[in-house]
Design a protein around this motif. Structure first.
Motif, PDB file in Angstrom:
ATOM      1  N   PRO A  54       0.804  -1.222   0.000  1.00 31.09           N
ATOM      2  CA  PRO A  54       0.000   0.000   0.000  1.00 31.09           C
ATOM      3  C   PRO A  54       0.835   1.269   0.000  1.00 31.09           C
ATOM      4  CG  PRO A  54      -0.014  -0.993   2.176  1.00 31.09           C
ATOM      5  CD  PRO A  54       0.758  -1.913   1.287  1.00 31.09           C
ATOM      6  N   GLU A  55       0.325   2.256  -0.699  1.00 30.09           N
ATOM      7  CA  GLU A  55       0.949   3.571  -0.691  1.00 30.09           C
ATOM      8  C   GLU A  55      -0.128   4.638  -0.835  1.00 30.09           C
ATOM      9  OE1 GLU A  55       3.779   3.136  -3.919  1.00 30.09           O
ATOM     10  OE2 GLU A  55       2.386   4.054  -5.319  1.00 30.09           O
ATOM     11  N   LEU A  56       0.117   5.766  -0.195  1.00 31.56           N
ATOM     12  CA  LEU A  56      -0.753   6.933  -0.283  1.00 31.56           C
ATOM     13  C   LEU A  56      -0.136   7.887  -1.282  1.00 31.56           C
ATOM     14  CD1 LEU A  56      -3.144   8.666   0.811  1.00 31.56           C
ATOM     15  CD2 LEU A  56      -1.509   9.615   2.446  1.00 31.56           C
ATOM     16  N   ARG A  57      -0.940   8.346  -2.228  1.00 35.83           N
ATOM     17  CA  ARG A  57      -0.470   9.348  -3.188  1.00 35.83           C
ATOM     18  C   ARG A  57      -1.252  10.631  -2.930  1.00 35.83           C
ATOM     19  NH1 ARG A  57      -0.165   5.545  -8.631  1.00 35.83           N
ATOM     20  NH2 ARG A  57       1.034   3.894  -7.635  1.00 35.83           N
ATOM     21  N   ILE A  58      -0.512  11.717  -2.780  1.00 35.06           N
ATOM     22  CA  ILE A  58      -1.089  13.031  -2.477  1.00 35.06           C
ATOM     23  C   ILE A  58      -0.799  13.937  -3.664  1.00 35.06           C
ATOM     24  CG2 ILE A  58      -1.073  14.998  -0.896  1.00 35.06           C
ATOM     25  CD1 ILE A  58       0.103  13.061   1.239  1.00 35.06           C
ATOM     26  N   PHE A  59      -1.844  14.524  -4.259  1.00 34.50           N
ATOM     27  CA  PHE A  59      -1.709  15.407  -5.412  1.00 34.50           C
ATOM     28  C   PHE A  59      -2.098  16.818  -4.969  1.00 34.50           C
ATOM     29  CE2 PHE A  59      -2.988  11.166  -6.739  1.00 34.50           C
ATOM     30  CZ  PHE A  59      -1.999  10.844  -7.643  1.00 34.50           C
ATOM     31  N   HIS A  60      -1.144  17.761  -5.056  1.00 34.46           N
ATOM     32  CA  HIS A  60      -1.428  19.096  -4.513  1.00 34.46           C
ATOM     33  C   HIS A  60      -0.689  20.195  -5.267  1.00 34.46           C
ATOM     34  CE1 HIS A  60       2.471  19.621  -2.385  1.00 34.46           C
ATOM     35  NE2 HIS A  60       2.448  18.301  -2.379  1.00 34.46           N
ATOM     36  N   ASP A  61      -1.118  21.436  -4.999  1.00 38.49           N
ATOM     37  CA  ASP A  61      -0.530  22.620  -5.633  1.00 38.49           C
ATOM     38  C   ASP A  61       0.174  23.529  -4.632  1.00 38.49           C
ATOM     39  OD1 ASP A  61      -1.393  22.190  -8.357  1.00 38.49           O
ATOM     40  OD2 ASP A  61      -3.423  22.596  -7.648  1.00 38.49           O
ATOM     41  N   CYS A  62       0.345  23.096  -3.397  1.00 38.27           N
ATOM     42  CA  CYS A  62       0.984  23.933  -2.389  1.00 38.27           C
ATOM     43  C   CYS A  62       2.438  24.220  -2.771  1.00 38.27           C
ATOM     44  CB  CYS A  62       0.927  23.224  -1.027  1.00 38.27           C
ATOM     45  SG  CYS A  62       1.679  24.167   0.316  1.00 38.27           S
ATOM     46  N   ASN A  63       2.815  25.484  -2.705  1.00 38.77           N
ATOM     47  CA  ASN A  63       4.210  25.901  -2.949  1.00 38.77           C
ATOM     48  C   ASN A  63       4.728  25.449  -4.313  1.00 38.77           C
ATOM     49  OD1 ASN A  63       6.604  27.197  -2.119  1.00 38.77           O
ATOM     50  ND2 ASN A  63       7.484  25.299  -1.402  1.00 38.77           N
TER      51      ASN A  63
END
Length: 138
Positions: free
Chosen positions: A80-89
């Protein structure tokens, strides 16, 4: 006789596959503000021709909190892995920053119900990770 052997092989194959589950929770911030509406996906990462399995997907709430859990039937232990998609910084760069966080094996439960959830605590998405990438489609 052939039918009996084929039946036994099918039964043994079905027994070898087992349902495994995992879960992860935490809070995301961007600097001092909650990171709201951030896309998250919990995957069972598979190598080879078998595509990765999406176990769960959600977005963070108005406080930046999240909880994802899911299960998959596999012959071998899930990865298992968590993928985080974001626009911060990201200074307006195209696509989104993608963080991949592996979930340790101790948070994998045999069976469909998660027994121990990994708590990531509070993560500040301003941090730049050496191994992060960008994703335009997710």
């Amino acid at each position: 006789m052939k039918i009996l052997i084929c039946s036994l092989l099918l039964i043994c194959g079905a027994i070898a596959f087992r349902t495994q589950s995992t879960g992860v929770k935490g809070k995301l911030v961007c600097g001092s503000k909650p990171a709201t509406g951030v896309n998250l996906k919990l995957f069972d990462e598979d190598n080879g021709p078998d595509p990765d399995d999406v176990l769960d997907q959600k977005t963070t709430d108005s406080e930046g909190n999240f909880f994802l859990s899911g299960s998959s039937m596999e012959l071998t232990p899930i990865d298992p892995e968590l993928r985080i998609f974001h626009d911060c910084n990201d200074q307006g760069s195209p696509c989104q920053r993608e963080w991949v966080i592996r979930i340790p094996a101790k948070y994998i439960t045999n069976g469909p119900e998660v027994k121990e959830v990994m708590d990531l605590g509070v993560l500040n998405l301003e941090v730049e990770l050496d191994n992060e990438s960008r994703s335009c489609t997710h």
